[in-house]
Scaffold this motif. Structure first.
Motif, PDB file in Angstrom:
ATOM      1  N   PRO A 163       0.819  -1.210   0.000  1.00  0.00           N
ATOM      2  CA  PRO A 163       0.000   0.000   0.000  1.00  0.00           C
ATOM      3  C   PRO A 163       0.854   1.262   0.000  1.00  0.00           C
ATOM      4  CG  PRO A 163      -0.052  -1.050   2.153  1.00  0.00           C
ATOM      5  CD  PRO A 163       0.713  -1.955   1.252  1.00  0.00           C
ATOM      6  N   GLY A 164       0.307   2.302  -0.546  1.00  0.00           N
ATOM      7  CA  GLY A 164       0.982   3.586  -0.609  1.00  0.00           C
ATOM      8  C   GLY A 164       0.544   4.365  -1.830  1.00  0.00           C
ATOM      9  N   LEU A 165       0.700   5.663  -1.784  1.00  0.00           N
ATOM     10  CA  LEU A 165       0.238   6.529  -2.869  1.00  0.00           C
ATOM     11  C   LEU A 165       1.019   6.288  -4.154  1.00  0.00           C
ATOM     12  CD1 LEU A 165      -1.629   8.812  -3.757  1.00  0.00           C
ATOM     13  CD2 LEU A 165       0.108  10.428  -2.976  1.00  0.00           C
ATOM     14  N   PHE A 166       2.337   6.185  -4.063  1.00  0.00           N
ATOM     15  CA  PHE A 166       3.153   5.971  -5.262  1.00  0.00           C
ATOM     16  C   PHE A 166       2.821   4.640  -5.927  1.00  0.00           C
ATOM     17  CE2 PHE A 166       6.992   4.270  -7.292  1.00  0.00           C
ATOM     18  CZ  PHE A 166       7.138   5.224  -8.294  1.00  0.00           C
ATOM     19  N   HIS A 167       2.657   3.594  -5.121  1.00  0.00           N
ATOM     20  CA  HIS A 167       2.331   2.284  -5.675  1.00  0.00           C
ATOM     21  C   HIS A 167       0.943   2.291  -6.319  1.00  0.00           C
ATOM     22  CE1 HIS A 167       5.355   0.465  -2.645  1.00  0.00           C
ATOM     23  NE2 HIS A 167       5.957   0.866  -3.746  1.00  0.00           N
ATOM     24  N   LEU A 168       0.020   3.041  -5.731  1.00  0.00           N
ATOM     25  CA  LEU A 168      -1.326   3.145  -6.288  1.00  0.00           C
ATOM     26  C   LEU A 168      -1.303   3.877  -7.633  1.00  0.00           C
ATOM     27  CD1 LEU A 168      -4.296   2.516  -5.732  1.00  0.00           C
ATOM     28  CD2 LEU A 168      -4.461   4.721  -4.606  1.00  0.00           C
ATOM     29  N   ILE A 169      -0.534   4.956  -7.723  1.00  0.00           N
ATOM     30  CA  ILE A 169      -0.412   5.699  -8.986  1.00  0.00           C
ATOM     31  C   ILE A 169       0.229   4.822 -10.053  1.00  0.00           C
ATOM     32  CG2 ILE A 169       0.795   7.627 -10.101  1.00  0.00           C
ATOM     33  CD1 ILE A 169       0.392   9.188  -7.485  1.00  0.00           C
ATOM     34  N   LEU A 170       1.250   4.093  -9.687  1.00  0.00           N
ATOM     35  CA  LEU A 170       1.920   3.193 -10.624  1.00  0.00           C
ATOM     36  C   LEU A 170       0.972   2.097 -11.114  1.00  0.00           C
ATOM     37  CD1 LEU A 170       4.643   2.481 -11.967  1.00  0.00           C
ATOM     38  CD2 LEU A 170       5.103   1.023  -9.996  1.00  0.00           C
ATOM     39  N   ALA A 171       0.201   1.531 -10.211  1.00  0.00           N
ATOM     40  CA  ALA A 171      -0.732   0.465 -10.582  1.00  0.00           C
ATOM     41  C   ALA A 171      -1.829   0.985 -11.508  1.00  0.00           C
ATOM     42  CB  ALA A 171      -1.352  -0.145  -9.328  1.00  0.00           C
ATOM     43  N   ILE A 172      -2.364   2.142 -11.218  1.00  0.00           N
ATOM     44  CA  ILE A 172      -3.421   2.702 -12.066  1.00  0.00           C
ATOM     45  C   ILE A 172      -2.869   3.065 -13.438  1.00  0.00           C
ATOM     46  CG2 ILE A 172      -4.972   4.690 -12.325  1.00  0.00           C
ATOM     47  CD1 ILE A 172      -5.491   4.481  -9.320  1.00  0.00           C
ATOM     48  N   THR A 173      -1.650   3.561 -13.496  1.00  0.00           N
ATOM     49  CA  THR A 173      -1.025   3.861 -14.788  1.00  0.00           C
ATOM     50  C   THR A 173      -0.840   2.593 -15.604  1.00  0.00           C
ATOM     51  OG1 THR A 173       0.130   5.752 -13.820  1.00  0.00           O
ATOM     52  CG2 THR A 173       0.987   4.902 -15.890  1.00  0.00           C
ATOM     53  N   ILE A 174      -0.383   1.518 -14.960  1.00  0.00           N
ATOM     54  CA  ILE A 174      -0.194   0.247 -15.661  1.00  0.00           C
ATOM     55  C   ILE A 174      -1.522  -0.295 -16.176  1.00  0.00           C
ATOM     56  CG2 ILE A 174       0.456  -2.178 -15.309  1.00  0.00           C
ATOM     57  CD1 ILE A 174       2.644  -1.147 -13.388  1.00  0.00           C
TER      58      ILE A 174
END
Length: 193
Positions: A51-62
């Motif tokens: 969990p985390g904001l950076f990981h969430l942004i990366l996942a949504i981009t992917i």
């Protein structure tokens, strides 16, 4: 959203205009990405990364890049059938010049509409994942985290849960309303026969 556009715009332009092996390779990647529902793939990626904001942004981009590539590619394929593109090719313009001067300006408005509508979906996805505990962690303020934390106090203080829910609702509604004038403008443009 901007990161997704930076990735998908050049890929969509190149695959739609050049076609051939480049198109085949990227379209198989897009098909494999779109075969899995967005929420499931995003949960899997964030679950692996943590969990985390950076990981969430990366996942949504992917997850979201494939939708944009397919949309931009379809726009480019439609524009490439126009007579002025054939005229530009016969005039000796390079491929890059044709993409930059004739195709790129034509796909701007539809991509803005698609992006404004998709922004609401992305916010709902972020709020849902944060509600599940996969987004930004407290004390980072985020609507999904606020909703999750407020569930324990819903009987005593319902306003603690109502206001973040209304904020999500109004944001998604604003994204829809912002894109509406562009939808009307793009449908009012006469198409040449």
């Amino acid at each position: 959203m901007l990161l997704t556009l930076l990735i998908s715009f050049p890929i969509g332009l190149l695959t739609g205009y050049l076609r051939g092996r480049t198109d085949y390779f990227f379209m198989r990647m897009v098909d494999s990405t779109l075969a899995i529902p967005d929420i499931v793939l995003t949960i899997a990626i964030v679950g692996i990364l943590g969990p985390g904001l950076f990981h969430l942004i990366l996942a949504i981009t992917i997850v979201r890049w494939a939708n944009y590539v397919r949309f931009i590619r379809s726009l480019v394929l439609n524009i490439c059938q126009e007579e002025y593109i054939l005229s530009a090719q016969m005039s000796g313009n390079s491929r890059m010049r044709i993409m930059r001067r004739y195709i790129f300006p034509q796909i701007g408005s539809p991509v803005v509409i698609f992006g404004a509508l998709d922004m609401g979906r992305i916010v709902l996805l972020i709020a849902g994942l944060s509600f599940l505990g996969l987004g930004p962690q407290p004390p980072t303020p985020e609507w999904g985290v606020m909703l999750r934390d407020a569930t324990a106090y819903f009987q005593l203080a319902p306003h603690v849960m109502i206001f973040p829910g209304l904020a999500i609702l109004f944001f998604v509604l604003c994204c829809q309303l912002i894109s509406e004038p562009y939808q009307k403008a793009s449908s009012a443009i006469p198409k040449e026969v």
